[in-house]
Design an enzyme around this catalytic site. Structure first.
Site, PDB file in Angstrom:
ATOM      1  N   ALA A 147       0.863  -1.183   0.000  1.00 51.17           N
ATOM      2  CA  ALA A 147       0.000   0.000   0.000  1.00 51.17           C
ATOM      3  C   ALA A 147       0.899   1.231   0.000  1.00 51.17           C
ATOM      4  O   ALA A 147       2.058   1.164   0.432  1.00 51.17           O
ATOM      5  CB  ALA A 147      -0.892  -0.020   1.236  1.00 51.17           C
ATOM      6  N   GLY A 190       0.720  -4.840   1.030  1.00 51.00           N
ATOM      7  CA  GLY A 190      -0.536  -4.855   0.275  1.00 51.00           C
ATOM      8  C   GLY A 190      -0.376  -5.476  -1.107  1.00 51.00           C
ATOM      9  O   GLY A 190      -1.356  -5.949  -1.694  1.00 51.00           O
ATOM     10  N   GLU A 217      -0.758  -9.020  -0.489  1.00 53.10           N
ATOM     11  CA  GLU A 217      -2.185  -9.223  -0.182  1.00 53.10           C
ATOM     12  C   GLU A 217      -3.028  -9.161  -1.459  1.00 53.10           C
ATOM     13  O   GLU A 217      -4.033  -9.852  -1.578  1.00 53.10           O
ATOM     14  CB  GLU A 217      -2.643  -8.176   0.843  1.00 53.10           C
ATOM     15  CG  GLU A 217      -2.007  -8.430   2.212  1.00 53.10           C
ATOM     16  CD  GLU A 217      -2.164  -7.258   3.172  1.00 53.10           C
ATOM     17  OE1 GLU A 217      -1.821  -6.121   2.782  1.00 53.10           O
ATOM     18  OE2 GLU A 217      -2.616  -7.477   4.302  1.00 53.10           O
ATOM     19  N   GLU A 229       5.256  -4.837   7.034  1.00 54.05           N
ATOM     20  CA  GLU A 229       4.581  -3.770   7.784  1.00 54.05           C
ATOM     21  C   GLU A 229       5.200  -3.537   9.151  1.00 54.05           C
ATOM     22  O   GLU A 229       5.155  -2.423   9.675  1.00 54.05           O
ATOM     23  CB  GLU A 229       3.089  -4.091   7.914  1.00 54.05           C
ATOM     24  CG  GLU A 229       2.283  -3.937   6.626  1.00 54.05           C
ATOM     25  CD  GLU A 229       2.260  -5.177   5.754  1.00 54.05           C
ATOM     26  OE1 GLU A 229       3.051  -6.117   6.002  1.00 54.05           O
ATOM     27  OE2 GLU A 229       1.445  -5.219   4.813  1.00 54.05           O
TER      28      GLU A 229
END
Ligand code: CAA
Length: 257
Positions: free
Chosen positions: A65, A108, A111, A131
């Site tokens: 992300a 992300g 993911e 993260e």
């Protein structure tokens, strides 16, 4: 809809989506994810498309992300922005989606690959949930889908200690379907998607649904809990410090508050 951050085309019944933010290692900002979801929904409706492939470039599938977009966000802003909900929308797509992964597949990005139905990896692919380096945890299904895919032992190391898997390890632990030379990973993913696209559409659709049912039963509660935990971390000084440190290219100083 015309797209500005992704490129799409249709090849032999396969809808191809290329993430196209190479200057940011294909970091997944809200605008990019909205385009991905829109393109997947359009392919899902298109009777001439039987399967989809999502890819990045050779250097990065996606590095997570977009940290710059969320570094200063509060819990409330994170909840209202609904950026993470894009990953949920991908799970509503009925036709099979294959991730063609080369280079970095992080946070992300991993993911996103795991929200697809299969992963074809190049020999240079590297999978991780970094993260923890930012003072947060995965927020788009990582703790849940990764644990189911690779098992508790490896998932713990990845989530708590930023262990990265190379392509062969990812294959051994069951995260990816196959590993191919860098020059052929996209070709191989497209060929696999084309074979599936030529099969009986309704059986493919229900087959996908049923395998994901087995994989994802009871997953929804875990994903909802994970998202709450991810958002709560945006009220900590460590999250602000971790993300600022990444942007300022320095080591974070953790305070535990
Ligand atoms: N968000 C925003 N920008 C990013 C980014 C990200 N996730 N990843 C890379 N970039 C940017 C860098 O800031 C850099 O921009 P500038 O040129 O403006 O400085 C550019 O992309 C190139 O990156 P690097 O210079 O860092 O390239 P590198 O080859 O030295 O390192 C990398 C590559 C190992 C992937 C490194 O960029 C990196 O560690 N990226 C962050 C990975 C990460 O922490 N991902 C998790 C994000 S949080 C998340 O995903 C939460 C969730 O679960 C939803």
């Amino acid at each position: 809809m015309s797209y500005t951050i992704i490129k799409t085309e249709t090849l032999d019944g396969v809808g191809l989506i290329r993430l196209n933010r190479p200057q940011a290692m294909n970091a997944l900002n809200g605008a990019l994810m909205a385009e991905v979801v829109d393109a997947l929904q359009a392919f899902d409706r298109d009777p001439d498309v039987g399967a989809m492939v999502i890819t990045g470039d050779e250097r990065a599938f996606a590095a997570g992300a977009d940290i710059k977009e969320m570094a200063d966000a509060s819990v409330v802003e994170m909840m209202l922005a609904e950026r993470i909900e894009h990953w949920d929308r991908i799970r509503q797509i009925k036709k099979p989606i294959i991730a063609a992964v080369s280079g970095w597949c992080l946070g992300g990005g991993n993911e996103l690959a795991m929200a697809c139905d299969m992963i074809v990896a190049s020999e240079s692919a590297k999978f991780g949930q970094p993260e923890i380096n930012l003072g947060v945890i995965p927020g788009a299904g990582g703790t849940q889908r990764l644990t189911r895919a690779v098992g508790k032992a490896v998932a713990m190391e990845m989530v708590l200690n930023n262990r990265t898997l190379d392509a062969e390890e990812a294959l051994r632990y069951g995260l990816v379907n196959r590993v191919v030379p860098v020059e052929r990973y996209l070709e191989e993913a497209l060929a696999l998607a084309k074979e599936i696209a030529a099969r009986a559409p309704l059986a493919v659709r229900l087959g996908k649904e049923m395998v994901n049912h087995a994989f994802e039963s009871f997953l929804a509660d875990g994903v909802a809990d994970e998202r709450r935990a991810f958002y709560i971390l945006f009220s900590t000084e460590d999250q602000k410090e971790g993300m600022r440190a990444f942007i300022e290219k320095r080591k974070p100083q953790w305070k535990g508050k």
